[in-house]
Design a protein around this motif. Structure first.
Motif, PDB file in Angstrom:
ATOM      1  N   ARG A 160       0.655   2.016  -3.902  1.00 18.45           N
ATOM      2  CA  ARG A 160       1.604   3.136  -3.763  1.00 18.45           C
ATOM      3  C   ARG A 160       1.277   3.993  -2.543  1.00 18.45           C
ATOM      4  O   ARG A 160       2.140   4.569  -1.913  1.00 18.45           O
ATOM      5  N   ARG A 161      -0.014   4.104  -2.252  1.00 19.40           N
ATOM      6  CA  ARG A 161      -0.427   4.940  -1.128  1.00 19.40           C
ATOM      7  C   ARG A 161      -0.400   4.194   0.216  1.00 19.40           C
ATOM      8  O   ARG A 161      -0.146   4.787   1.245  1.00 19.40           O
ATOM      9  N   HIS A 162      -0.728   2.914   0.184  1.00 18.99           N
ATOM     10  CA  HIS A 162      -0.751   2.117   1.418  1.00 18.99           C
ATOM     11  C   HIS A 162       0.277   0.997   1.284  1.00 18.99           C
ATOM     12  O   HIS A 162       0.018  -0.017   0.626  1.00 18.99           O
ATOM     13  N   ALA A 163       1.437   1.208   1.912  1.00 15.60           N
ATOM     14  CA  ALA A 163       2.568   0.297   1.702  1.00 15.60           C
ATOM     15  C   ALA A 163       2.268  -1.131   2.155  1.00 15.60           C
ATOM     16  O   ALA A 163       2.766  -2.091   1.577  1.00 15.60           O
ATOM     17  N   HIS A 164       1.393  -1.295   3.168  1.00 17.76           N
ATOM     18  CA  HIS A 164       1.161  -2.646   3.707  1.00 17.76           C
ATOM     19  C   HIS A 164       0.427  -3.553   2.721  1.00 17.76           C
ATOM     20  O   HIS A 164       0.407  -4.765   2.873  1.00 17.76           O
ATOM     21  N   LEU A 165      -0.189  -2.965   1.681  1.00 18.57           N
ATOM     22  CA  LEU A 165      -0.939  -3.768   0.714  1.00 18.57           C
ATOM     23  C   LEU A 165      -0.031  -4.541  -0.233  1.00 18.57           C
ATOM     24  O   LEU A 165      -0.485  -5.371  -1.001  1.00 18.57           O
ATOM     25  N   LYS A 166       1.265  -4.244  -0.147  1.00 23.97           N
ATOM     26  CA  LYS A 166       2.193  -4.787  -1.120  1.00 23.97           C
ATOM     27  C   LYS A 166       2.284  -6.320  -1.066  1.00 23.97           C
ATOM     28  O   LYS A 166       2.389  -6.973  -2.107  1.00 23.97           O
ATOM     29  N   ASP A 167       2.215  -6.870   0.143  1.00 25.37           N
ATOM     30  CA  ASP A 167       2.477  -8.308   0.274  1.00 25.37           C
ATOM     31  C   ASP A 167       1.234  -9.118   0.600  1.00 25.37           C
ATOM     32  O   ASP A 167       1.341 -10.267   1.023  1.00 25.37           O
ATOM     33  N   VAL A 168       0.066  -8.520   0.462  1.00 23.98           N
ATOM     34  CA  VAL A 168      -1.146  -9.281   0.768  1.00 23.98           C
ATOM     35  C   VAL A 168      -2.060  -9.306  -0.439  1.00 23.98           C
ATOM     36  O   VAL A 168      -2.025  -8.398  -1.265  1.00 23.98           O
TER      37      VAL A 168
END
Lengths: 244, 500
Positions: free
Chosen positions: B20-28
């Motif tokens: 939720r805080r770091h959007a780039h973590l969503k797809d990795v």
């Protein structure tokens, strides 16, 4: 013809009074006789209840005298069971002393606020409340607009308001029904005994609507206001000596 | 009524929070790690990492060998507990009875709540959907017992709502881990070939208890609904509480007022039926973004008058910031006292009705200026004037000891007394004159002395000799000498008040 005219005037006056916000009372319910000579200054010899009364008291001594006088008025004119609200900036009244003016201290609710604007709001709210018999308020100054507001508030609720004004610098007209100034005066000794006598005041009724402004010397003795005659004790004694 | 429970499990709670805080973590693939005995151990994984075969308890080095592009972040040890607490607060809009599961996740008692959302199916999907929009993956299950709901939320395949009384069938094909057992016991069960609940359900419980401890049979019975299980809710359920969930978030003051009025009507009706009135009440607004706003009112005498209570709250409504909107309103009567009803229609001019109007006035003033500004006094058994009266606790507290009126007392008391200069030629006689505020007062008449001793058990100090004096202009004062008259002038004179 003459008497007829006087009758008409009296009738008209009686009709006008309620229109001016002064409640007339039913005959027989009045306790005005406790006021002594003071009652004759008012229309129909009735103290106007359900109205605003203004007291000028700049000095502490005047304020104390006014507080005593007002307590006396409340205890002689109003129902004893109902509560009284006493609004001031801070607590200066010594509650146990009220009992000597016939006012039960536990019936008095003291409300304090350091802010003048808030004080005025409290006074107005209190005056609108039908559950209280009287509201006593110590404030610095009272503008005409505000006095009008307070007078309108009591006309709806028939609470009696006593406003003690601590600043006498710029006294404007106000919508109050009366304006008083109470000075303490030398007390008269009780039955010739030494020491301080009953509380005595120079009562100055400066303004009164539909009545006659006047001055009196009265004392508070055994639960009512009594006029002070000049040197009554002396006159009595000299007569006694003549007899002896 | 048969209870219904819901168990919610967040398989990736901590990682979802980071995403939720770091959007780039969503797809990795992404894991959290914590140092343990000099090695970095994985403490939480997201779904992508889990799919690649990375699980909690692995070392970071091993995981990196499987997925070289793995994102690793440092775990916050207190995070899951805090998140569960926050979630618990948030779930209060779905049921008043929320508790945190010590094994992770939440347990809700949803008895009688689901019909507001249109059935259990809709209730469950609403919750899952709402959580998903917030970025949290969750698995939830509804059942008759906490144990079975817990098991199906974690190990269930397709059917997440267990119908009334069908928890036994639902559990049959689940592994023994689903019964919340200790690791040693589950391992032993697997070794014995008891891989599903149905394998040991027919074994008599006394032999199960002997082989696998009492804990085992208790957990089993709890899941089956033979033994009752108690959980501790986050908020104790109050007796006088009213809730109003809103299908659409409320944004306007008018909306808040309508909600408040509805709740007050419901609560006051209940109070009236039971002959009670509230003294302290909270109006709680749960905002869509998770914030909780409170306003509180207190009354001077018990009340169940809707209009009066509404007026008290009205003064404070402006302090509520709706923000994104309010989802749930709650009104709670914290202090409730006995209150006999008044027939106001008949007795409008009666004392009692007037008494009500007075206490309502005082309530309004209390809300605006604070309780400490309103005082009523009762006599107190002390001779020292400052202590001869005390504050009354309530509007109706009666006088027990009686006011003393034998001795004259000033109407205005100076607190503290003011030091004055006094001329008193003869010991223990009233003074001849005194100076107060630069003004000389010649004393003509006087009464006294009245000696008032200090109360040694309360405070130290000298005794006071009071004089009631009148000056040449008729002004009356209360003076006292503190201490004995002496040659060395160790005493002091004070003015303590004004007589009318």
């Amino acid at each position: 013809m003459q008497t007829n005219k006087a009758d008409i005037f009296a009738q008209l006056k009686r009709e006008i009074l309620p229109l001016q916000g002064i409640k007339s009372m039913l005959p027989g319910t009045s306790k005005d006789h406790k006021l002594g000579p003071i009652r004759f200054a008012f229309a129909n010899a009735h103290f106007p209840l359900g109205a605003i009364h203004e007291f000028l008291c700049e000095e502490a001594e005047n304020a104390a005298a006014s507080a005593g006088f007002i307590s006396g008025l409340i205890s002689s004119l109003l129902k004893a069971e109902a509560s009284v609200i006493w609004v001031s900036a801070k607590q200066t009244i010594f509650p146990p002393a009220l009992i000597s003016f016939g006012l039960s201290p536990e019936k008095v609710i003291f409300i304090h606020s350091g802010k003048e604007k808030q004080l005025l709001w409290i006074i107005e709210e209190a005056l609108k409340c039908k559950g209280v018999s009287a509201v006593v308020a110590e404030i610095g100054d009272l503008s005409f607009t505000y006095s009008r507001k307070l007078q309108l508030a009591v006309e709806g609720s028939s609470v009696t308001g006593f406003i003690m004004r601590r600043k006498e610098k710029n006294i404007q007209t106000s919508a109050a029904v009366t304006r008083w100034q109470i000075h303490p005066t030398q007390s008269q000794s009780i039955e010739g005994l030494p020491g301080v006598g009953y509380p005595a005041w120079n009562v100055d009724l400066l303004k009164v609507r539909n009545g006659k402004p006047a001055k009196w010397k009265v004392a508070w003795a055994s639960g009512k206001f009594v006029p002070i005659q000049e040197e009554p004790a002396f006159a009595f004694k000299s007569e006694e000596r003549k007899a002896g | 009524m048969q209870k219904r429970f819901m168990s919610i499990w967040f398989p990736h709670l901590s990682t979802d929070w980071f995403t939720r805080r770091h959007a780039h973590l969503k797809d990795v693939p992404f894991v959290l790690s914590a140092p343990h005995h000099g090695r970095l151990i994985i403490t939480a994984t997201n779904s992508l990492a889990l799919a690649k075969g990375i699980f909690s308890g692995m070392t970071v080095a091993d995981a990196k060998a499987i997925v070289p592009s793995l994102e690793v972040m440092e775990d916050k040890p207190e995070l899951p507990r805090k998140l569960h607490e926050r979630m618990g607060d948030w779930f209060i809009r779905f049921t008043p009875y929320v508790s945190i599961d010590p094994l992770g996740g939440l347990i809700l008692d949803i008895t009688g709540c689901c019909h507001l959302w249109g059935g259990e199916e809709a209730y469950l999907t609403t919750i899952i959907k709402r959580l998903r929009t917030k970025g949290y993956t969750a698995r939830a299950s509804i059942s008759d017992t906490i144990g079975s709901a817990w098991a199906i939320a974690r190990y269930g395949k397709d059917q997440f709502i267990v119908k009334r009384g069908e928890q036994v069938q639902a559990l049959l094909h689940l592994p023994p881990e689903a019964l919340r057992l200790e690791i040693e016991i589950t391992e032993r069960l697997h070794k014995l070939g008891l891989r599903q609940v149905k394998d040991f359900l027919s074994i008599p419980s006394y032999s199960l208890r002997r082989r696998f401890s009492a804990q085992f049979t208790r957990r089993l019975n709890q899941a089956l609904g033979i033994e009752e299980e108690l959980v501790q809710p986050i908020y104790p359920v109050e007796e006088f509480i009213e809730r109003l969930p809103c299908p659409e978030p409320i944004l306007t003051r008018t909306g808040i007022e309508i909600a408040l009025e509805q709740l007050l009507h419901a609560l006051c009706e209940r109070l009236q039926k039971e002959g009670k009135g509230l003294r302290l009440a909270f109006f709680v607004c749960y905002r869509a973004d998770g914030e909780v706003l409170h306003i509180a009112i207190s009354t001077n005498s018990p009340s169940h008058n809707v209009t009066h209570l509404f007026k008290l709250f009205e003064l404070k409504i402006s302090s509520i910031q709706p923000g994104e909107g309010i989802e749930l309103f709650m009104l709670e009567a914290k202090n409730v006292e006995h209150h006999s009803p008044v027939q106001e229609q008949i007795w409008t001019d009666h004392e009692r009705a007037n008494d009500n109007s007075l206490s309502e006035l005082l309530d309004r003033l209390t809300v605006k200026i604070g309780e400490q500004c309103i005082e009523r006094y009762l006599p107190d058994e002390h001779h020292i004037p400052e202590r001869s009266f005390k504050r009354a606790d309530s509007l109706h507290e009666a006088v027990t000891t009686g006011w003393k009126k034998e001795k004259p007392r000033p109407i205005e008391l100076l607190n503290p007394p003011h030091l004055i200069e006094v001329m008193a030629p003869i010991p223990d006689y009233p003074p001849m004159h005194f100076r107060y505020k630069e003004k000389l007062h010649r004393i003509i008449k006087a009464d006294g002395p009245e000696r008032i001793e200090q109360e040694w058990w309360i405070g130290r100090g000298k005794h006071r000799d009071y004089y009631y004096v009148e000056d040449e202009e008729g002004r009356r004062y209360w003076l006292f000498r503190s201490g004995h008259y002496s040659e060395e002038k160790t005493y002091k004179w004070f003015i303590h008040g004004f007589f009318p």
